[in-house]
Design a protein around this motif. Structure first.
Motif, short mmCIF file in Angstrom:
data_model
loop_
_atom_site.label_atom_id
_atom_site.label_comp_id
_atom_site.label_asym_id
_atom_site.label_seq_id
_atom_site.Cartn_x
_atom_site.Cartn_y
_atom_site.Cartn_z
N TYR A 725 0.81 -1.21 0.00
CA TYR A 725 0.00 0.00 0.00
C TYR A 725 0.84 1.26 0.00
CZ TYR A 725 0.83 -0.59 5.10
OH TYR A 725 1.39 -0.79 6.33
N VAL A 726 0.18 2.31 -0.49
CA VAL A 726 0.62 3.69 -0.31
C VAL A 726 -0.44 4.30 0.61
CG1 VAL A 726 1.73 3.78 -2.55
CG2 VAL A 726 -0.67 4.47 -2.36
N PRO A 727 -0.25 5.51 1.12
CA PRO A 727 -1.24 6.05 2.07
C PRO A 727 -2.68 6.10 1.54
CG PRO A 727 0.76 7.34 2.18
CD PRO A 727 0.94 6.39 1.02
N GLN A 728 -2.83 6.23 0.22
CA GLN A 728 -4.17 6.39 -0.33
C GLN A 728 -4.81 5.11 -0.85
OE1 GLN A 728 -1.30 7.87 -1.48
NE2 GLN A 728 -1.71 9.90 -2.33
N LEU A 729 -4.05 4.03 -0.97
CA LEU A 729 -4.59 2.84 -1.64
C LEU A 729 -3.88 1.57 -1.16
CD1 LEU A 729 -6.75 2.28 -3.87
CD2 LEU A 729 -4.86 2.19 -5.50
N VAL A 730 -4.68 0.56 -0.81
CA VAL A 730 -4.16 -0.75 -0.39
C VAL A 730 -4.59 -1.78 -1.42
CG1 VAL A 730 -4.11 -2.51 1.42
CG2 VAL A 730 -4.36 -0.09 2.03
N THR A 731 -3.65 -2.60 -1.89
CA THR A 731 -3.96 -3.58 -2.92
C THR A 731 -3.36 -4.93 -2.57
OG1 THR A 731 -4.03 -1.88 -4.64
CG2 THR A 731 -3.75 -4.16 -5.38
N GLY A 732 -4.16 -5.97 -2.73
CA GLY A 732 -3.68 -7.33 -2.51
C GLY A 732 -3.82 -8.15 -3.79
N VAL A 733 -2.82 -8.99 -4.06
CA VAL A 733 -2.82 -9.85 -5.24
C VAL A 733 -2.54 -11.29 -4.80
CG1 VAL A 733 -1.68 -10.42 -7.43
CG2 VAL A 733 -2.06 -8.02 -6.80
N TRP A 734 -3.35 -12.21 -5.29
CA TRP A 734 -3.11 -13.64 -5.06
C TRP A 734 -3.00 -14.35 -6.40
CZ3 TRP A 734 -6.36 -17.48 -6.96
CH2 TRP A 734 -5.98 -18.78 -6.64
#
Length: 815
Positions: A725-734
């Protein structure tokens, strides 16, 4: 006497003929009367069962429910019939005139039935010896589509005529046109002129020019045959006919018609209910909406659904996942052609492929099913066919598959994974579209067997900005982002480390990386192993997380207690069952990508966990708000209290409890809780920045801004993760196979399989966001420590490390 008898006998035949004719006339009259009475009775019988015309005055057709992104962009639709109702006064007059000229020139003068038109059509049909022209008026067409069935029976035609007369008595001409132009099917799944204008031209109906109006007016006769998407030349021929009729009726001048014929047309590809890029996101919402509002309201009620989706981010996620999965799949090699066709099977196969192609030209970057039709082994070039178009596949385009032998014969080659023969059905990606009949340039492609998922969330609100649940929704509707439960591997370690920070551990706390055994019951023991089978001796917690050291993670979990770690995970929103044992430190918990990603949002959002959500607001067709969600931020918690520590002995940092906020009636408030302190959230973030800067997640640094994240790889590379993540966006990938026993093989670690997808997506997703660092709370201090021992460093020695005030080490290196 004889003469009298002769005269009588000669007159007798005349008398008999008169009697016969009288009898015949009586029979005919009787039959006619009976027939008329029968017909009258039949008509009366039909009239008694006719539907009421009055119901058309309250016309409520099935209307498309529209889905909008976070910026108001239309991103999807739900419907049974794709219809957007528009008032007649919003329709251009020339559009109405185009339909009248083409379908019913005497519409404004007849009373429902065009008797002259019936005679004219019958005469033309007799002359041509086949049905060449119909005579149904617009009014009759409305009765057929809205009040009757389309069956071709005399009874239906009689009903249609009666109802048309009644409709003309009840409704004005404009009211009939309103029904007709909003109800009529115009091809490509579009009902009514507004939906057709958007489908074919990407415009509102009032934005159409005369050329486009004539195209639409030409469609009712045969929507598929005159589709400008599939048959542009036929559509233009029909357009010319409509324009000619408009000139004859005085609706346009010859100059206007000539100009319209020469006007270039920009045709858009046909629309789908849910296009591929947003399919998984929309399906997730559809399930909820259908359950809450019912099928009729969702598919016919014209709902307006405002979502948290960002259309640009969703598109970037789709592209990144597909490209990344192809890369993982191709590393495992070419599996060979899908099948081999006999020579006589090639043409039917290609015809079927052509039916599924929704544009006149093949699109660069798209993948299509193609067939090898010729090969040149000497040059290493194959001629391939996609639908009715041909192109070349050269060595460069096949490079990733190794050196494939080209076989100049039909039938499956012996070593099919190493060969391509005639009739081979393969996936082909368009590198250069067919231009000027020179043929397209293709590259060999392959439908991945590996699957993946991506979830991207705004940590400040919990709004899901993008979601991908698999490679291809059309082939598998299973949404792996939400429904798949997979071992999290090392991607779960930040949960354990953050729980340890609450217990007083620090980034400088030293733990011994050495072999250890734990009882496993029945006289057996369990010995956790490091990924590289090496042991480093005493290491700080920062080094342990940066390099994802398994043994240290287990020892940390043992010290803080499994129950504390499980409770902490629950605070971060996990709903899956988490077994309370030490293997949890290695990511033994089976969780969904949505759960794991949303847990990280608390770290990016000062310890505040926002329940993820997809829908911001729903309104009905009249604009009334049916539901509305918003995410209030709870107040900043008080600073945690810490006991004295020497940097090695855990102490407890008290975290204030924040209950879920209550519902707000018809506008429910989604759950926002203080899962941990802002200090702990910052410290674990700071630790995960090292994972990206110098650890297993280094590929995420490609976005060139402050990033925190963690890779995850399960045993035998069955699951690969990266959550960052960055402060504005959290992303997860599987990334993984649906068959959980199958390994991703070489290059299947979280850093190699999942992190590149994350980086490819995030580079586009955050391109328009300002670069921000992770801001330290006031209660965090920075001191210099020895990175090996975790003790204070003198002068300029050592490196800077962050601590909650009161937990800094108290002794110097060498003391």
């Amino acid at each position: 006497m004889y003469q009298e008898q002769s005269k009588t006998s000669r007159r007798a035949p005349s008398h008999s003929r008169k009697g016969f004719l009288s009898t015949l006339l009586l029979i005919v009259v009787t039959l006619v009367v009976v027939s008329l009475l029968g017909l009258g009775g039949y008509v009366a019988f039909l009239m008694a069962k006719l539907p009421k015309v009055d119901r058309l005055t309250d016309y409520k057709p099935p209307i498309v429910s529209q889905v909008f992104g976070d910026d108001g962009t239309l991103v999807g639709e739900f419907y049974l019939e794709r219809r957007l109702v528009v008032p007649v006064n919003k329709m251009p007059r020339k559009l109405i005139q185009a339909f009248v000229a083409a379908e019913d020139a005497s519409f404004y003068s007849h009373k429902g039935i065009d008797y002259f038109g019936i005679v004219r059509a019958a005469f033309k049909n007799i002359i041509s010896m086949r049905k060449k022209e119909g005579a149904s008026t617009i009014t009759q067409q409305v009765t057929k589509t809205m009040l009757l069935t389309p069956e071709k029976k005399l009874s239906r035609k009689i009903k249609e005529a009666i109802l048309a007369k009644r409709m003309e008595e009840k409704l004005t001409k404009d009211e009939i046109l309103y029904l007709y132009l909003n109800q009529i099917y115009l091809g490509a799944g579009s009902y009514g002129v507004e939906a057709a204008a958007e489908t074919y031209f990407g415009k509102r109906v009032e934005q159409l020019n005369l050329a486009e109006m004539a195209i639409l007016a030409g469609l009712p006769k045969a929507p598929n045959a005159y589709s400008p998407i599939k048959h542009l030349e036929r559509a233009k021929e029909r357009q010319a006919y409509v324009l000619e009729r408009m000139v004859q009726e005085g609706f346009v001048t010859q100059a206007e018609a000539d100009h319209a014929r020469k006007t270039a047309l920009t045709i858009l590809p046909g629309r789908r209910v849910m296009n591929d890029r947003v399919a998984y996101f929309l399906e997730q919402m559809r399930i909820y909406l259908e359950e809450k509002y019912g099928e009729d309201q969702l598919y016919k009620g014209g709902l307006k659904i405002y979502t948290t989706m960002n259309a640009n981010m969703q598109g970037a996620a789709y592209d990144a996942v597909r490209a990344g999965l192809k890369a993982v799949d191709k590393r495992q090699g070419f599996r060979g052609a899908a099948k081999y066709l006999k020579q006589e099977e090639v043409e039917p196969f290609c015809d079927k492929v052509e039916e599924g192609i929704d544009s006149a030209a093949l699109k660069a970057g798209e993948t299509y099913a193609g067939v090898v039709t010729a090969v040149d082994p000497a040059k290493g070039i194959a001629t391939v066919r996609v639908g009715d178009r041909y192109g070349a596949l050269d060595r460069k385009g096949m490079g990733w598959a190794g050196k494939l032998a080209l076989v100049n014969s039909y039938g499956k080659p012996e070593k099919s994974a190493k060969s391509l023969g005639l009739g081979a059905v393969i996936d082909l990606q368009v590198i250069t579209p067919d231009q000027n009949n020179q043929g397209a340039i293709f590259a060999l492609d392959q439908m991945p067997e590996v699957q993946g998922a991506l979830v991207s969330i705004d940590p400040r609100t919990g709004g899901v900005k993008a979601m991908i649940g698999g490679y291809d929704f059309r082939k598998s509707q299973f949404n792996r982002a939400v429904q798949a439960k997979r071992n999290a591997g090392s991607a779960f370690k930040p949960i354990i480390y953050a729980a340890a920070l609450e217990k007083g551990f620090t980034a400088a706390t030293v733990i011994d990386d050495s072999p250890v055994e734990y009882p496993a019951g029945l006289g057996k023991t369990w010995s956790p192993k490091n990924y590289d089978n090496n042991y480093r001796g005493p290491v700080t917690m920062r080094e342990a997380l940066t390099n994802s050291i398994n043994v240290v993670s287990v020892k940390i979990l043992e010290k803080i207690g499994v129950d504390h770690a499980v409770a902490f995970a629950k605070r971060l929103g996990f709903t899956s069952k988490i077994e309370p044992n030490l293997s949890l430190a290695l990511g033994a918990a089976s969780v969904s990508p949505l759960e794991l990603t949303s847990a990280y949002t608390a770290f990016a959002n000062k310890g505040i966990y926002q329940q993820p959500y997809y829908i911001s607001k729903v309104t009905d067709s009249s604009g009334q708000v049916l539901e509305e969600h918003y995410q209030p931020l709870p107040p900043e918690p008080p600073a945690p209290v810490a006991a004295d520590t020497d940097g090695t002995t855990p102490v407890t940092i008290k975290v204030p409890e924040k209950p879920a906020l209550p519902s707000a009636g018809s506008s429910p408030v989604l759950r926002a809780t203080q899962a941990t302190s802002a200090d702990v959230a910052y410290l674990i973030t700071n630790l995960m920045e090292s994972v990206v800067q110098s650890g297993t997640g280094h590929r995420a640094a490609a976005i060139k801004r402050p990033v925190a994240g963690k890779t995850g790889t399960t045993n035998e590379m069955k699951d690969a993760w990266f959550v960052g993540y960055v402060p504005q966006l959290v992303t997860g990938v599987w990334v993984g196979f649906d068959n959980q026993a199958r390994s991703l093989g070489a290059g299947g670690s979280g850093g190699q399989a999942a992190a590149p997808i994350w980086a490819e997506y995030m580079m586009k997703a955050v391109a328009g966001l300002p670069i921000q660092g992770f801001e330290a709370p006031e209660n965090v201090s920075v001191v210099r420590v020895n990175p090996k021992s975790g003790k204070l460093a003198r002068g300029a020695e050592g490196s800077s490390e962050s601590f909650v005030k009161g937990t800094e080490p108290s002794t110097y290196e060498g003391d």
